[in-house]
Design a protein around this motif. Sequence first.
Motif, PDB file in Angstrom:
ATOM      1  N   VAL A   5       0.844  -1.187   0.000  1.00 35.15           N
ATOM      2  CA  VAL A   5       0.000   0.000   0.000  1.00 35.15           C
ATOM      3  C   VAL A   5       0.882   1.242   0.000  1.00 35.15           C
ATOM      4  O   VAL A   5       1.673   1.445   0.921  1.00 35.15           O
ATOM      5  CB  VAL A   5      -0.935   0.013   1.220  1.00 35.15           C
ATOM      6  N   GLU A   6       0.715   2.046  -1.049  1.00 32.68           N
ATOM      7  CA  GLU A   6       1.519   3.251  -1.206  1.00 32.68           C
ATOM      8  C   GLU A   6       0.750   4.479  -0.747  1.00 32.68           C
ATOM      9  O   GLU A   6      -0.481   4.514  -0.785  1.00 32.68           O
ATOM     10  CB  GLU A   6       1.906   3.432  -2.684  1.00 32.68           C
ATOM     11  N   SER A   7       1.499   5.497  -0.351  1.00 35.49           N
ATOM     12  CA  SER A   7       0.902   6.768   0.012  1.00 35.49           C
ATOM     13  C   SER A   7       1.925   7.873  -0.199  1.00 35.49           C
ATOM     14  O   SER A   7       3.129   7.599  -0.316  1.00 35.49           O
ATOM     15  CB  SER A   7       0.419   6.751   1.458  1.00 35.49           C
ATOM     16  N   LEU A  20       7.214   9.547  -0.435  1.00 29.68           N
ATOM     17  CA  LEU A  20       6.368   8.389  -0.686  1.00 29.68           C
ATOM     18  C   LEU A  20       6.654   7.303   0.341  1.00 29.68           C
ATOM     19  O   LEU A  20       7.795   7.130   0.770  1.00 29.68           O
ATOM     20  CB  LEU A  20       6.615   7.828  -2.090  1.00 29.68           C
ATOM     21  N   SER A  21       5.600   6.594   0.714  1.00 21.92           N
ATOM     22  CA  SER A  21       5.737   5.454   1.617  1.00 21.92           C
ATOM     23  C   SER A  21       5.055   4.244   0.995  1.00 21.92           C
ATOM     24  O   SER A  21       4.079   4.377   0.259  1.00 21.92           O
ATOM     25  CB  SER A  21       5.082   5.746   2.968  1.00 21.92           C
ATOM     26  N   CYS A  22       5.570   3.078   1.311  1.00 20.99           N
ATOM     27  CA  CYS A  22       4.972   1.837   0.833  1.00 20.99           C
ATOM     28  C   CYS A  22       5.112   0.794   1.940  1.00 20.99           C
ATOM     29  O   CYS A  22       6.236   0.454   2.322  1.00 20.99           O
ATOM     30  CB  CYS A  22       5.648   1.359  -0.429  1.00 20.99           C
ATOM     31  N   ALA A  23       3.984   0.306   2.414  1.00 29.04           N
ATOM     32  CA  ALA A  23       3.991  -0.686   3.484  1.00 29.04           C
ATOM     33  C   ALA A  23       3.480  -2.019   2.959  1.00 29.04           C
ATOM     34  O   ALA A  23       2.420  -2.080   2.329  1.00 29.04           O
ATOM     35  CB  ALA A  23       3.127  -0.211   4.645  1.00 29.04           C
ATOM     36  N   TYR A 113       6.146  -8.605  -5.682  1.00 33.75           N
ATOM     37  CA  TYR A 113       4.848  -7.943  -5.564  1.00 33.75           C
ATOM     38  C   TYR A 113       4.968  -6.484  -6.010  1.00 33.75           C
ATOM     39  O   TYR A 113       6.040  -5.873  -5.887  1.00 33.75           O
ATOM     40  CB  TYR A 113       4.348  -7.967  -4.114  1.00 33.75           C
ATOM     41  N   TRP A 114       3.836  -5.936  -6.470  1.00 33.28           N
ATOM     42  CA  TRP A 114       3.763  -4.541  -6.879  1.00 33.28           C
ATOM     43  C   TRP A 114       2.640  -3.821  -6.133  1.00 33.28           C
ATOM     44  O   TRP A 114       1.604  -4.416  -5.835  1.00 33.28           O
ATOM     45  CB  TRP A 114       3.469  -4.429  -8.381  1.00 33.28           C
ATOM     46  N   GLY A 115       2.865  -2.543  -5.866  1.00 31.13           N
ATOM     47  CA  GLY A 115       1.802  -1.710  -5.349  1.00 31.13           C
ATOM     48  C   GLY A 115       0.889  -1.247  -6.467  1.00 31.13           C
ATOM     49  O   GLY A 115       1.151  -1.505  -7.646  1.00 31.13           O
TER      50      GLY A 115
END
Length: 124
Positions: A5-7, A20-23, A113-115
């Motif tokens: 999940v990106e934000s 940017l963040s990606c969890a 995996y991809w966001g």
Amino acid sequence: QVQLVESGGGLVQAGGSLRLSCAASGIISGINVMGWYRQAPGKQRELVAGITSRGMTNYADSVKGRFSISRDNAKNTVYLQMNSLKPEDTAVYYCNAEGLTAYTGSSYSSRDYWGQGTQVTVSS
């Protein structure tokens, strides 16, 4: 079920900054490499930056000195600090987890995996 999940995307003026963040969520035992890619309209997806589980990094020449990638292994999260943004940085940014090992219900398995992507728009 693993999800990335990106934000943090959005609209910014040239010279500005975004983070940017990606969890990654799920029952995860490890991730070899986490990275950010981007794809501008009419162009191929390209690597922006990557970071290994030990903290080794690599960057596209176009972002060296302006972008910084980091990760928190305990949180399975990767960050991309983008400074001195240029209009040519406008693209959809995708998070990637390479060699993510996760419990799939019966055993652990490893795959990439991809966001879903987050839009970054830099106005001139």
